[in-house]
Design an enzyme around this catalytic site. Sequence first.
Site, PDB file in Angstrom:
ATOM      1  N   HIS A  85       0.857  -1.184   0.000  1.00 60.43           N
ATOM      2  CA  HIS A  85       0.000   0.000   0.000  1.00 60.43           C
ATOM      3  C   HIS A  85       0.888   1.227   0.000  1.00 60.43           C
ATOM      4  CE1 HIS A  85      -4.240   1.162   0.508  1.00 60.43           C
ATOM      5  NE2 HIS A  85      -3.752   2.287   1.008  1.00 60.43           N
ATOM      6  N   ASP A 164     -13.546   2.322   7.372  1.00 61.10           N
ATOM      7  CA  ASP A 164     -12.543   3.133   6.681  1.00 61.10           C
ATOM      8  C   ASP A 164     -13.137   3.754   5.422  1.00 61.10           C
ATOM      9  OD1 ASP A 164      -9.887   4.174   5.989  1.00 61.10           O
ATOM     10  OD2 ASP A 164     -10.063   2.770   4.335  1.00 61.10           O
ATOM     11  N   ARG A 171     -13.169  12.312   5.533  1.00 59.55           N
ATOM     12  CA  ARG A 171     -11.933  13.077   5.778  1.00 59.55           C
ATOM     13  C   ARG A 171     -11.579  13.932   4.577  1.00 59.55           C
ATOM     14  NH1 ARG A 171      -7.914   8.614   6.269  1.00 59.55           N
ATOM     15  NH2 ARG A 171      -6.345  10.222   6.171  1.00 59.55           N
ATOM     16  N   SER A 186      -6.310   4.109   8.777  1.00 57.80           N
ATOM     17  CA  SER A 186      -6.973   3.853   7.496  1.00 57.80           C
ATOM     18  C   SER A 186      -6.240   2.733   6.746  1.00 57.80           C
ATOM     19  CB  SER A 186      -6.970   5.154   6.670  1.00 57.80           C
ATOM     20  OG  SER A 186      -7.244   4.901   5.325  1.00 57.80           O
ATOM     21  N   LYS A 190      -7.386  -1.582   6.588  1.00 59.90           N
ATOM     22  CA  LYS A 190      -7.636  -2.251   5.300  1.00 59.90           C
ATOM     23  C   LYS A 190      -6.710  -3.450   5.127  1.00 59.90           C
ATOM     24  CE  LYS A 190      -7.220   1.434   2.549  1.00 59.90           C
ATOM     25  NZ  LYS A 190      -7.621   2.758   2.918  1.00 59.90           N
TER      26      LYS A 190
HETATM   27  N1  URA Z   1      -4.115   5.848   1.833  1.00 59.83           N
HETATM   28  C1  URA Z   1      -5.092   5.309   2.600  1.00 59.83           C
HETATM   29  O1  URA Z   1      -5.541   4.186   2.374  1.00 59.83           O
HETATM   30  N2  URA Z   1      -5.564   6.035   3.613  1.00 59.83           N
HETATM   31  C2  URA Z   1      -5.105   7.269   3.896  1.00 59.83           C
HETATM   32  O2  URA Z   1      -5.567   7.856   4.833  1.00 59.83           O
HETATM   33  C3  URA Z   1      -4.083   7.818   3.096  1.00 59.83           C
HETATM   34  C4  URA Z   1      -3.601   7.072   2.069  1.00 59.83           C
END
Ligand code: URA
Length: 437
Positions: A85, A164, A171, A186, A190
Amino acid sequence: MEILNILEIIEKKRDKKELTKKEIEYFIQGYTKGTIKDYQASALLMAIYLNGMTPEETTNLSIAMANSGEILDLNKEGKIFVDKHSTGGVGDKVSLILLPLVASLGVPVAKMSGRGLGFTGGTADKLESIPGYKTEISIEEFIKNIEKIGISMITQTGNLAPADKKIYSLRDSIACVESIPLIASSIMSKKIASGAQKIVLDVTVGDGAFMKNLQDAKKLSKTMIEIGKLAGRETVCILTNMDEPLGYAVGNNLEVIEAIKALNGQMPEDVKEVVLELGAYMLKLANLGDNIDQNKEKLLENIKNKKAIEKFKELVQNQGGDVSYIEDTSKFEKAKIVKEVKASKCGKLLNIPAKEIGKLACFLGAGRINKEDIIDNSVGIVLNKKVGDKVEKGETLAYIYTNDEKKAEKVCEDIEEVIEIGEENVNVKYIYEVLTE
Ligand code: URA
């Protein structure tokens, strides 16, 4: 029994007090179900943004968000899943290149990507610019795809970390993105929910990232590594440069085309360094080789022998996408107007500010300003130079792809203003550091 109340929870965070695990769970469960409203969640998120969270609160928030839905257990497949990620950037097409590449070497990939957030792009939006590609599929299909071809890339779907999904878009609409506890929770919620045992994170640093300096990026990295430890997920963070856009293209179709070229062996230097570093650590965590340099060689080999691009085609086909676009990128829809921005003087490129470029690409329609905005996949910006390159007066600095003449004029003017040309020598570093604890 303790009776919890959202107003008291907001008040507590507003007054810089620490929230208990129960209070955090109450907020996450209530907001996911809809009993806590957007305006209340907004107030609490802003209080968290302003006053921060302790490491314990951040971990509790991540786990509560992961538990807001189903948690996949990919372990039973008998293979080591390594997820990846990024904390977000401009022109960041790394997942599109890296994930089919590592899948072609036998690392199973179960990837849940986000959509564009603020001025940054999202992999899910980019994938959807391939006609027919379905990012919203059921969890059963997601698992079936991985079993069948070793890779599936989808958006935050069904019941995986639904808290999320709601918080992320809220947000974005209340200017609460750049916060260490909110980004860490966040991402980690995930990653925990999507079931991978090991995680490699691209923590971007600089103008076009949410972390503007190395110190904050390290703090975010250590927070996520700690959450990973508590959730039993080994996590590696790679700190990468996001002062200028990654590669040359910014915009959905344009980035997909650049990624396809990369998978065919034409990789811009910065993209190549980031892909190889992340990929080498993914192979290491998957127990497919401890030597980082040798792992990079294996990755390069699978680009050369076309196994990576073949895996990408398989992925696209399996998700309903039209593979003929991957075979012939001239089929992608094109913007009606292409304008060139020329250099007004000669010298060296000192700065191509990623955030400004990302914002201008959004203004052209490549990203969302409001949550409900529809993205125009054909528009964006393609740079013709990178920081450190020499430029002659009158040479092209960038191409603007747009469907709106007025917008084209404004973007051309603004780009010329923000790109800095001078005489100084610039030393660009694309990878800053690798953190494992
Ligand atoms: N990527 C994400 O999944 N969440 C965030 O808050 C910022 C970048």
